[in-house]
Design an enzyme around this catalytic site. Structure first.
Site, mmCIF file in Angstrom:
data_model
loop_
_atom_site.group_PDB
_atom_site.id
_atom_site.type_symbol
_atom_site.label_atom_id
_atom_site.label_comp_id
_atom_site.label_asym_id
_atom_site.label_seq_id
_atom_site.Cartn_x
_atom_site.Cartn_y
_atom_site.Cartn_z
ATOM 1 N N GLY A 87 42.347 42.793 42.624
ATOM 2 C CA GLY A 87 42.957 42.781 41.161
ATOM 3 C C GLY A 87 44.443 42.570 40.797
ATOM 4 O O GLY A 87 45.237 42.359 41.833
ATOM 5 N N VAL A 133 46.689 44.744 40.401
ATOM 6 C CA VAL A 133 47.259 45.800 40.949
ATOM 7 C C VAL A 133 47.196 45.432 42.558
ATOM 8 O O VAL A 133 48.206 45.456 43.299
ATOM 9 C CB VAL A 133 47.106 47.040 40.605
ATOM 10 N N CYS A 146 51.033 53.122 33.166
ATOM 11 C CA CYS A 146 52.249 52.479 33.278
ATOM 12 C C CYS A 146 53.253 52.640 32.204
ATOM 13 O O CYS A 146 54.600 52.679 32.431
ATOM 14 C CB CYS A 146 51.855 51.239 33.332
ATOM 15 N N LYS A 197 46.611 59.086 27.095
ATOM 16 C CA LYS A 197 47.405 59.346 28.443
ATOM 17 C C LYS A 197 48.907 59.465 28.200
ATOM 18 O O LYS A 197 49.609 60.422 28.674
ATOM 19 C CB LYS A 197 47.418 58.127 29.105
ATOM 20 N N HIS A 235 56.415 46.642 29.847
ATOM 21 C CA HIS A 235 56.265 47.259 28.681
ATOM 22 C C HIS A 235 57.395 47.891 27.984
ATOM 23 O O HIS A 235 58.465 48.557 28.925
ATOM 24 C CB HIS A 235 55.321 48.509 28.865
HETATM 25 P P1 NAP Z 1 41.851 44.260 37.653
HETATM 26 O O1 NAP Z 1 42.691 43.150 37.686
HETATM 27 O O2 NAP Z 1 40.694 44.377 36.738
HETATM 28 O O3 NAP Z 1 41.290 44.736 39.026
HETATM 29 C C1 NAP Z 1 40.197 45.519 39.286
HETATM 30 C C2 NAP Z 1 39.960 45.797 40.890
HETATM 31 O O4 NAP Z 1 38.905 46.998 40.840
HETATM 32 C C3 NAP Z 1 39.538 44.516 41.704
HETATM 33 O O5 NAP Z 1 39.885 44.464 42.732
HETATM 34 C C4 NAP Z 1 37.927 44.583 41.412
HETATM 35 O O6 NAP Z 1 37.236 43.773 42.338
HETATM 36 C C5 NAP Z 1 37.926 46.088 41.804
HETATM 37 N N1 NAP Z 1 36.565 46.492 41.232
HETATM 38 C C6 NAP Z 1 35.902 46.532 40.036
HETATM 39 N N2 NAP Z 1 34.724 46.861 39.975
HETATM 40 C C7 NAP Z 1 34.445 47.311 41.204
HETATM 41 C C8 NAP Z 1 33.234 47.943 42.033
HETATM 42 N N3 NAP Z 1 32.038 48.046 41.298
HETATM 43 N N4 NAP Z 1 33.306 48.249 43.248
HETATM 44 C C9 NAP Z 1 34.658 48.033 43.915
HETATM 45 N N5 NAP Z 1 35.703 47.430 43.490
HETATM 46 C C10 NAP Z 1 35.716 47.043 42.190
HETATM 47 O O7 NAP Z 1 42.715 45.775 37.231
HETATM 48 P P2 NAP Z 1 44.249 46.036 37.580
HETATM 49 O O8 NAP Z 1 44.869 45.730 36.314
HETATM 50 O O9 NAP Z 1 44.483 45.646 38.781
HETATM 51 O O10 NAP Z 1 43.920 47.728 37.567
HETATM 52 C C11 NAP Z 1 43.523 48.407 38.661
HETATM 53 C C12 NAP Z 1 43.546 50.009 38.250
HETATM 54 O O11 NAP Z 1 45.133 50.446 37.900
HETATM 55 C C13 NAP Z 1 43.025 50.402 37.005
HETATM 56 O O12 NAP Z 1 42.345 51.853 37.362
HETATM 57 C C14 NAP Z 1 44.212 50.294 36.018
HETATM 58 O O13 NAP Z 1 43.880 51.200 34.935
HETATM 59 C C15 NAP Z 1 45.327 51.069 36.811
HETATM 60 N N6 NAP Z 1 46.505 50.311 36.421
HETATM 61 C C16 NAP Z 1 47.093 48.922 35.919
HETATM 62 C C17 NAP Z 1 48.227 48.554 35.742
HETATM 63 C C18 NAP Z 1 48.699 47.389 35.378
HETATM 64 O O14 NAP Z 1 49.598 47.096 35.031
HETATM 65 N N7 NAP Z 1 47.623 46.266 35.515
HETATM 66 C C19 NAP Z 1 49.009 49.702 35.574
HETATM 67 C C20 NAP Z 1 48.733 50.920 35.886
HETATM 68 C C21 NAP Z 1 47.502 51.538 36.313
HETATM 69 P P3 NAP Z 1 36.843 42.354 42.212
HETATM 70 O O15 NAP Z 1 37.722 41.367 42.261
HETATM 71 O O16 NAP Z 1 35.876 42.210 43.557
HETATM 72 O O17 NAP Z 1 35.939 42.452 40.981
#
Ligand code: NAP
Length: 371
Positions: A37, A39, A171, A226, A263
């Site tokens: 993903g 992150v 974030c 949050k 942000h």
């Molecule tokens: P993302 O791009 O949607 O990535 C999600 C990840 O979770 C991918 O590796 C995905 O794998 C995996 N995943 C989804 N469903 C799954 C399942 N059923 N079993 C196992 N793995 C699964 O999201 P992101 O932005 O990286 O965010 C990741 C986390 O960090 C979230 O909880 C989000 O709230 C938090 N976060 C994000 C940010 C930000 O700025 N983006 C900031 C703070 C916190 P696949 O690729 O195989 O689907």
């Protein structure tokens, strides 16, 4: 001073100047949950040359499991690290893999998966929201509440886990809370914050292009809650094995804007104590914390950088500076309602997610909490 005495004094001075945090004797093997993903890819990129950690294990959903990481789409401007590209992505099952995991899992799976990994003896340093407000789980910003790591032994005992979970905040929360922590001595009482959040905060593929382009979306699901609750835990006091919530009241409006990373937040604050703009500026400028005094590898030189120019901070110009780990503050002025207002901005995926979790793990390594 006699030469012998001077030599001793110099040795003492140089020992005092050396960071107290000791690097691990050898690199610590780590895994990434949710490695594919937004992150997760930032974890892979930021850990590529890390002096303390080495990525040896990856996991994601069944869509990615079984494939070579290097064969999956890479979406960052940074290089895909060659050693990590050779690893095969695992299914999300605890048991094998290294002791320490970074988690960038989607919140739909993070709750149960991270608990299973902790129960199986792994230390999970997570970005997901699921365990953040658990009273036994540290919600950590190393410059602000390093003492909250004191919850870890209690967490293991009460939950019966051989491992543990430590989380980093949302974030937007990290950006605002670092700024408020610098002003903690003036006792923030009421805060009104409006965010302008980058698209990368929604993960990949995130917001549909037809919704995001040349537009502002005035709602981000669950985000305002949050921002209104997490800072109270982070700024809270660790006393008698529990966190006493900080009394600050926060009202948040969160919006999504067509920015890639960074942000921006417009923040108005009322303090209990009388305070001038000079006091606030000095507090921002002198603010520092354990990561900086310990010389942790991911720590910025200064966690808060105040910019005097009236048109800064800007995400395009400032988000990537200082390795994405500093929060940039500017536009301090009087607020006719709450007293003071300013603008803060930070890189949501680095200081707000992957970089924040890596800094958490570095602090834990320095405190021997990863073994
Ligand atoms: P993302 O791009 O949607 O990535 C999600 C990840 O979770 C991918 O590796 C995905 O794998 C995996 N995943 C989804 N469903 C799954 C399942 N059923 N079993 C196992 N793995 C699964 O999201 P992101 O932005 O990286 O965010 C990741 C986390 O960090 C979230 O909880 C989000 O709230 C938090 N976060 C994000 C940010 C930000 O700025 N983006 C900031 C703070 C916190 P696949 O690729 O195989 O689907």
């Amino acid at each position: 001073m006699p030469a012998k005495k001077a030599k001793k004094a110099a040795a003492r001075e140089s020992a005092a100047a050396k960071p107290a945090g000791s690097a691990p004797a050898k690199k610590i093997e780590v895994g990434i949950l949710g490695a594919t993903g937004m992150v997760g890819q930032h974890f892979a990129a930021l850990l590529a040359e890390h002096p303390w950690f080495r990525v040896t294990w990856l996991a994601a959903s069944e869509r990615s499991a079984g494939k070579k990481y290097g064969d999956l789409p890479w979406r960052l401007g940074y290089h895909l690290p060659a050693d990590t590209a050779k690893l095969t992505v695992n299914e999300l099952k605890p048991g094998d893999g290294p002791r320490v995991f970074f988690s960038g899992l989607d919140s739909s799976v993070a709750g149960s998966a991270e608990a299973e990994f902790a129960a199986a003896g792994h230390i999970v340093v997570s970005n997901a929201r699921n365990h953040r407000m658990d009273p036994l789980v540290p919600l950590l910003i190393p410059e602000v509440n390093p003492d909250h790591l004191g919850l870890v032994p209690l967490q293991k005992k009460v939950k019966g886990w051989k491992g543990a979970i430590v989380t980093d905040p949302n974030c937007s929360t990290i950006v605002m809370t670092l700024a408020l922590a610098a002003l903690r001595e003036f006792e923030p009482k009421r805060v009104i914050v409006t965010t302008l959040q980058a698209l990368s905060g929604a993960g990949y593929p995130g917001v549909a292009s037809l919704d995001a382009t040349a537009n502002v979306i005035p709602h981000i699901e669950n985000e305002e809650e949050k921002l209104e609750t997490e800072p109270k835990k982070i700024l809270g006091k660790f006393k008698n094995d529990a966190i006493e919530m900080h009394p600050v009241a926060i009202s948040a409006t969160t919006t999504r804007v067509p920015v890639v990373h960074g942000h921006t937040e417009s923040i108005s604050v009322e303090f209990v104590k009388g305070v001038t703009h000079e006091d606030i500026l000095e507090a921002f400028r002198k603010f520092t914390g354990e990561p900086e005094s310990l010389g942790l590898p991911t720590a910025p030189k200064r966690p808060i950088i105040y910019l005097d120019q009236p048109n800064r901070p800007q995400p395009r110009l400032d988000a990537e500076r200082e390795g994405g780990m500093a929060v940039f503050v500017g536009r301090l002025r009087s607020c006719p309602i709450l007293g003071h207002k300013f603008v803060a901005m930070g890189h949501n995926v680095i200081r707000g997610a992957a970089g924040a979790a890596i800094l958490n793990a570095e602090l834990m390594a320095a405190k021997k909490l990863l073994s």
